[in-house]
Design an enzyme around this catalytic site. Sequence first.
Site, PDB file in Angstrom:
ATOM      1  N   SER A  26    -139.454 -23.008  -3.973  1.00 19.81           N
ATOM      2  CA  SER A  26    -139.215 -22.043  -2.906  1.00 19.81           C
ATOM      3  C   SER A  26    -140.457 -21.173  -2.679  1.00 19.81           C
ATOM      4  O   SER A  26    -141.517 -21.707  -2.369  1.00 19.81           O
ATOM      5  CB  SER A  26    -137.956 -21.225  -3.249  1.00 19.81           C
ATOM      6  OG  SER A  26    -137.438 -20.568  -2.114  1.00 19.81           O
TER       7      SER A  26
ATOM      8  N   ASP B 245    -130.458 -27.705   2.497  1.00 14.57           N
ATOM      9  CA  ASP B 245    -130.963 -26.426   1.989  1.00 14.57           C
ATOM     10  C   ASP B 245    -130.730 -25.345   3.042  1.00 14.57           C
ATOM     11  O   ASP B 245    -131.260 -25.430   4.152  1.00 14.57           O
ATOM     12  CB  ASP B 245    -132.460 -26.542   1.666  1.00 14.57           C
ATOM     13  CG  ASP B 245    -132.978 -25.375   0.831  1.00 14.57           C
ATOM     14  OD1 ASP B 245    -132.515 -24.241   1.042  1.00 14.57           O
ATOM     15  OD2 ASP B 245    -133.858 -25.609  -0.008  1.00 14.57           O
TER      16      ASP B 245
ATOM     17  N   HIS C 231    -130.441 -25.753  -2.090  1.00 15.68           N
ATOM     18  CA  HIS C 231    -131.598 -24.995  -2.579  1.00 15.68           C
ATOM     19  C   HIS C 231    -131.638 -24.977  -4.102  1.00 15.68           C
ATOM     20  O   HIS C 231    -131.256 -23.998  -4.745  1.00 15.68           O
ATOM     21  CB  HIS C 231    -131.519 -23.569  -2.015  1.00 15.68           C
ATOM     22  CG  HIS C 231    -132.820 -22.832  -2.095  1.00 15.68           C
ATOM     23  ND1 HIS C 231    -133.934 -23.249  -1.406  1.00 15.68           N
ATOM     24  CD2 HIS C 231    -133.190 -21.707  -2.766  1.00 15.68           C
ATOM     25  CE1 HIS C 231    -134.936 -22.397  -1.648  1.00 15.68           C
ATOM     26  NE2 HIS C 231    -134.494 -21.466  -2.475  1.00 15.68           N
TER      27      HIS C 231
END
Length: 222
Positions: free
Chosen positions: A112, A170, A197
């Site tokens: 991320s 996601d 995610h």
Amino acid sequence: GAAMAEARPLRLLALHGYRQSALRFRQRTGALRKVLRGRAELVAIDAPHLLPAGAEDDPDGDDPPRGWWFSGPGTFEAEEAPAAPAGLEESLSAVAAALAEHGPFDGLLGFSQGAALAAMVCALRARGDPRFPVAFAVLVAGFASRAPAHGHFYRDPIALPTLHIVGDTDAVIAAPLSRELARCFVEPVVLSHPGGHFIPAAAAQKKAYLEFLERFCPGQGQ
């Protein structure tokens, strides 16, 4: 062959996501570390910036959430294009310090916001920045920073080998953002998974991680 078995595992400096920490990252990557056992070890570091305490965080927690940079005062949104992003230089310095103090490292693994930071490090490395002796990166749920001040990272195609892991569902970093980041690299390997995610470690991803990592011999980062 037998000679391969003698080699040390690759060492990857791991950069956690926004609102995580080194400890939280370790707690959530047990399956990944099992998949990589004997091939690669992950060494996670804390981002330098503490987040303002939010209602969702445990007030008694001894492991406060952290971030690598901010798009607003104490906040971060990947879709924002902030005029004055804050904190990135300290994070680049923290990565450089970790590479120097805990190295040698062969590559990076980012998740991320940590993957976005790792991509920036790749760009600097590809330009010959001596602070970042890494040979490759694995970028999970990455994105290119929208901040105009960060645009220089993506101006030239980034000539460092990368594996991009994209979650089709996601909801935090939408798949198109991760694919856009992959296009900033010269020869990206892109692997989609049906999940959201997180860092996937099922059989299909295990194969992709190991095939990608097989290209690198320990010590190549130097």
